[in-house]
Design a protein around this motif. Structure first.
Motif, PDB file in Angstrom:
ATOM      1  N   GLY A  83      40.695  43.342  34.106  1.00 45.35           N
ATOM      2  CA  GLY A  83      39.600  44.164  33.606  1.00 45.35           C
ATOM      3  C   GLY A  83      39.893  45.636  33.814  1.00 45.35           C
ATOM      4  O   GLY A  83      40.689  46.012  34.679  1.00 45.35           O
ATOM      5  N   THR A  84      39.236  46.472  33.008  1.00 44.96           N
ATOM      6  CA  THR A  84      39.411  47.922  33.103  1.00 44.96           C
ATOM      7  C   THR A  84      38.044  48.584  33.161  1.00 44.96           C
ATOM      8  O   THR A  84      37.317  48.602  32.165  1.00 44.96           O
ATOM      9  CB  THR A  84      40.187  48.462  31.892  1.00 44.96           C
ATOM     10  OG1 THR A  84      41.445  47.783  31.789  1.00 44.96           O
ATOM     11  CG2 THR A  84      40.423  49.958  32.032  1.00 44.96           C
ATOM     12  N   PRO A  85      37.658  49.114  34.310  1.00 41.42           N
ATOM     13  CA  PRO A  85      36.351  49.768  34.410  1.00 41.42           C
ATOM     14  C   PRO A  85      36.332  51.101  33.679  1.00 41.42           C
ATOM     15  O   PRO A  85      37.380  51.718  33.445  1.00 41.42           O
ATOM     16  CB  PRO A  85      36.177  49.962  35.919  1.00 41.42           C
ATOM     17  CG  PRO A  85      37.570  50.034  36.443  1.00 41.42           C
ATOM     18  CD  PRO A  85      38.387  49.114  35.585  1.00 41.42           C
ATOM     19  N   THR A  86      35.146  51.552  33.308  1.00 43.89           N
ATOM     20  CA  THR A  86      34.994  52.871  32.703  1.00 43.89           C
ATOM     21  C   THR A  86      35.484  53.925  33.686  1.00 43.89           C
ATOM     22  O   THR A  86      35.061  53.932  34.847  1.00 43.89           O
ATOM     23  CB  THR A  86      33.518  53.131  32.364  1.00 43.89           C
ATOM     24  OG1 THR A  86      33.060  52.112  31.475  1.00 43.89           O
ATOM     25  CG2 THR A  86      33.338  54.489  31.719  1.00 43.89           C
ATOM     26  N   PRO A  87      36.389  54.807  33.268  1.00 45.09           N
ATOM     27  CA  PRO A  87      36.998  55.744  34.223  1.00 45.09           C
ATOM     28  C   PRO A  87      36.078  56.857  34.701  1.00 45.09           C
ATOM     29  O   PRO A  87      36.381  57.512  35.698  1.00 45.09           O
ATOM     30  CB  PRO A  87      38.183  56.313  33.437  1.00 45.09           C
ATOM     31  CG  PRO A  87      37.775  56.190  32.008  1.00 45.09           C
ATOM     32  CD  PRO A  87      36.976  54.921  31.923  1.00 45.09           C
ATOM     33  N   SER A  88      34.956  57.080  34.001  1.00 41.66           N
ATOM     34  CA  SER A  88      34.066  58.162  34.424  1.00 41.66           C
ATOM     35  C   SER A  88      32.617  57.819  34.110  1.00 41.66           C
ATOM     36  O   SER A  88      32.330  57.006  33.228  1.00 41.66           O
ATOM     37  CB  SER A  88      34.449  59.479  33.737  1.00 41.66           C
ATOM     38  OG  SER A  88      34.262  59.380  32.336  1.00 41.66           O
ATOM     39  N   PHE A  97      30.470  47.324  36.338  1.00 43.28           N
ATOM     40  CA  PHE A  97      31.741  46.700  35.973  1.00 43.28           C
ATOM     41  C   PHE A  97      31.854  45.349  36.663  1.00 43.28           C
ATOM     42  O   PHE A  97      31.622  45.231  37.864  1.00 43.28           O
ATOM     43  CB  PHE A  97      32.927  47.573  36.388  1.00 43.28           C
ATOM     44  CG  PHE A  97      34.254  46.876  36.277  1.00 43.28           C
ATOM     45  CD1 PHE A  97      34.781  46.550  35.037  1.00 43.28           C
ATOM     46  CD2 PHE A  97      34.965  46.522  37.417  1.00 43.28           C
ATOM     47  CE1 PHE A  97      36.002  45.887  34.927  1.00 43.28           C
ATOM     48  CE2 PHE A  97      36.184  45.870  37.322  1.00 43.28           C
ATOM     49  CZ  PHE A  97      36.702  45.553  36.072  1.00 43.28           C
ATOM     50  N   THR A  98      32.187  44.306  35.870  1.00 44.07           N
ATOM     51  CA  THR A  98      32.427  42.967  36.401  1.00 44.07           C
ATOM     52  C   THR A  98      33.800  42.509  35.938  1.00 44.07           C
ATOM     53  O   THR A  98      34.050  42.433  34.731  1.00 44.07           O
ATOM     54  CB  THR A  98      31.359  41.970  35.918  1.00 44.07           C
ATOM     55  OG1 THR A  98      30.066  42.440  36.293  1.00 44.07           O
ATOM     56  CG2 THR A  98      31.594  40.598  36.537  1.00 44.07           C
ATOM     57  N   PRO A  99      34.719  42.213  36.843  1.00 49.07           N
ATOM     58  CA  PRO A  99      36.064  41.805  36.439  1.00 49.07           C
ATOM     59  C   PRO A  99      36.069  40.419  35.795  1.00 49.07           C
ATOM     60  O   PRO A  99      35.177  39.600  36.041  1.00 49.07           O
ATOM     61  CB  PRO A  99      36.843  41.806  37.756  1.00 49.07           C
ATOM     62  CG  PRO A  99      35.803  41.550  38.800  1.00 49.07           C
ATOM     63  CD  PRO A  99      34.565  42.249  38.308  1.00 49.07           C
ATOM     64  N   THR A 100      37.078  40.169  34.978  1.00 49.41           N
ATOM     65  CA  THR A 100      37.299  38.851  34.383  1.00 49.41           C
ATOM     66  C   THR A 100      38.206  38.057  35.313  1.00 49.41           C
ATOM     67  O   THR A 100      39.234  38.566  35.764  1.00 49.41           O
ATOM     68  CB  THR A 100      37.960  38.985  33.001  1.00 49.41           C
ATOM     69  OG1 THR A 100      37.098  39.753  32.152  1.00 49.41           O
ATOM     70  CG2 THR A 100      38.201  37.620  32.377  1.00 49.41           C
ATOM     71  N   THR A 101      37.820  36.807  35.604  1.00 50.85           N
ATOM     72  CA  THR A 101      38.600  36.015  36.555  1.00 50.85           C
ATOM     73  C   THR A 101      38.921  34.638  35.995  1.00 50.85           C
ATOM     74  O   THR A 101      38.268  34.151  35.076  1.00 50.85           O
ATOM     75  CB  THR A 101      37.835  35.840  37.880  1.00 50.85           C
ATOM     76  OG1 THR A 101      36.542  35.277  37.608  1.00 50.85           O
ATOM     77  CG2 THR A 101      37.661  37.166  38.582  1.00 50.85           C
ATOM     78  N   LEU A 102      39.941  34.025  36.581  1.00 48.34           N
ATOM     79  CA  LEU A 102      40.344  32.661  36.261  1.00 48.34           C
ATOM     80  C   LEU A 102      40.439  31.894  37.567  1.00 48.34           C
ATOM     81  O   LEU A 102      41.144  32.307  38.485  1.00 48.34           O
ATOM     82  CB  LEU A 102      41.701  32.657  35.552  1.00 48.34           C
ATOM     83  CG  LEU A 102      42.311  31.284  35.250  1.00 48.34           C
ATOM     84  CD1 LEU A 102      41.451  30.541  34.237  1.00 48.34           C
ATOM     85  CD2 LEU A 102      43.735  31.431  34.728  1.00 48.34           C
ATOM     86  N   GLY A 103      39.702  30.787  37.665  1.00 47.24           N
ATOM     87  CA  GLY A 103      39.723  29.999  38.886  1.00 47.24           C
ATOM     88  C   GLY A 103      38.331  29.502  39.234  1.00 47.24           C
ATOM     89  O   GLY A 103      37.345  29.839  38.575  1.00 47.24           O
ATOM     90  N   THR A 104      38.234  28.711  40.280  1.00 46.11           N
ATOM     91  CA  THR A 104      36.957  28.153  40.724  1.00 46.11           C
ATOM     92  C   THR A 104      36.789  28.372  42.219  1.00 46.11           C
ATOM     93  O   THR A 104      37.759  28.578  42.943  1.00 46.11           O
ATOM     94  CB  THR A 104      36.888  26.647  40.421  1.00 46.11           C
ATOM     95  OG1 THR A 104      37.992  25.987  41.070  1.00 46.11           O
ATOM     96  CG2 THR A 104      36.955  26.384  38.927  1.00 46.11           C
ATOM     97  N   GLY A 105      35.520  28.321  42.674  1.00 42.61           N
ATOM     98  CA  GLY A 105      35.230  28.508  44.087  1.00 42.61           C
ATOM     99  C   GLY A 105      35.657  29.875  44.582  1.00 42.61           C
ATOM    100  O   GLY A 105      36.282  29.998  45.637  1.00 42.61           O
ATOM    101  N   LEU A 106      35.310  30.927  43.825  1.00 48.12           N
ATOM    102  CA  LEU A 106      35.834  32.266  44.091  1.00 48.12           C
ATOM    103  C   LEU A 106      34.921  33.093  44.995  1.00 48.12           C
ATOM    104  O   LEU A 106      33.701  32.997  44.925  1.00 48.12           O
ATOM    105  CB  LEU A 106      36.049  33.009  42.771  1.00 48.12           C
ATOM    106  CG  LEU A 106      36.930  32.313  41.735  1.00 48.12           C
ATOM    107  CD1 LEU A 106      37.048  33.159  40.486  1.00 48.12           C
ATOM    108  CD2 LEU A 106      38.302  31.992  42.315  1.00 48.12           C
TER     109      LEU A 106
END
Length: 249
Positions: A83-88, A97-106
């Protein structure tokens, strides 16, 4: 050479087997066992072919199964964060900002979180609304995620909080245009002007207290802004404008 009648024998045999040195049995299309003649070499070759076929089928079956991004050697599911958050962000504006993830039980964690932000360890969401006191550059912010076995990290990224607040400060006039002394009791107040250029200024505020000599803008957009102030006496007579100043946001 043996004389063998090609008689169909009804029995449930379903695999290739050797009847004697020169004969073998196989399942016909009708589902019954049929005897046929072949040489010993043919029997061996067919038996070898069947064994090879079964071995290939076994390998294919072992390779089947679900799991998506499962690691074949360990059986663990892949872990990733991106993911790329807004820089300003401008002061007074909400940031999220919420990152994109892959996996379970995080589970998520963060490093170098700005004080004006909140962080959710269950979703990895970073959010907040900066004030004028938070204007500045925040560096090396890192969000990490773990599934208990593996950890992945996003960052470090930079977030800049931009100021949209402009505070004008001025001093009260002490003399009239003819040079005579002007007392504070004769000042009725001040008028504040702003605009997109030196020659295009609009009245935006009337400060009626002669002892209040500042004014703050909090809703200016990005760009260059120009400002000027005038004074007026208790009779309402207005002076000429001050020197024009500017601010880039």
């Amino acid at each position: 050479m043996h004389d063998l009648d090609h008689t169909l024998i009804s029995c449930p045999v379903q695999r290739l087997y050797k009847c004697d040195v020169n004969h073998t049995a196989f399942v016909s299309e009708s589902g019954r066992v049929q005897l046929d003649m072949m040489s010993h070499g043919e029997v061996v070759m067919k038996q070898y072919f069947v064994r090879t076929l079964l071995l290939v089928m076994s390998i294919l079956l072992m390779g089947c199964g679900g799991g998506g991004n499962e690691n074949a050697s360990t059986g663990t599911v892949a872990l990733a964060i991106s993911g790329t958050p807004t820089p300003s962000v401008r002061q007074g504006e909400a940031f999220q900002f919420t990152p994109t993830t892959l996996g379970t039980g995080l589970t998520f964690s963060i490093q170098n979180k700005p004080d004006w932000m909140s962080f959710d360890s269950t979703s990895g969401q970073l959010s907040g609304t900066p004030t004028s006191a938070d204007v500045g550059v925040y560096t090396d912010i890192r969000i990490s995620v773990t599934n208990g076995d593996t950890t992945a990290t996003l960052g470090g990224f930079i977030i800049t909080v931009k100021s949209v607040s402009v505070t004008l400060n001025w001093t009260a006039p002490t003399a009239r245009t003819d040079g005579t002394v002007l007392n504070m009791t004769e000042i009725g107040g001040y008028k504040v002007y702003t605009g997109p250029s030196v020659t295009d200024l609009t009245l935006v505020a009337n400060v009626s207290d002669p002892y209040t000599m500042k004014y703050e803008f909090n809703t200016l957009g990005e760009g260059i802004h120009y400002f000027a102030v005038s004074a007026y006496n208790t009779s309402g007579v207005e002076s000429s404008m001050s020197v024009v100043v500017s601010k880039t946001i």
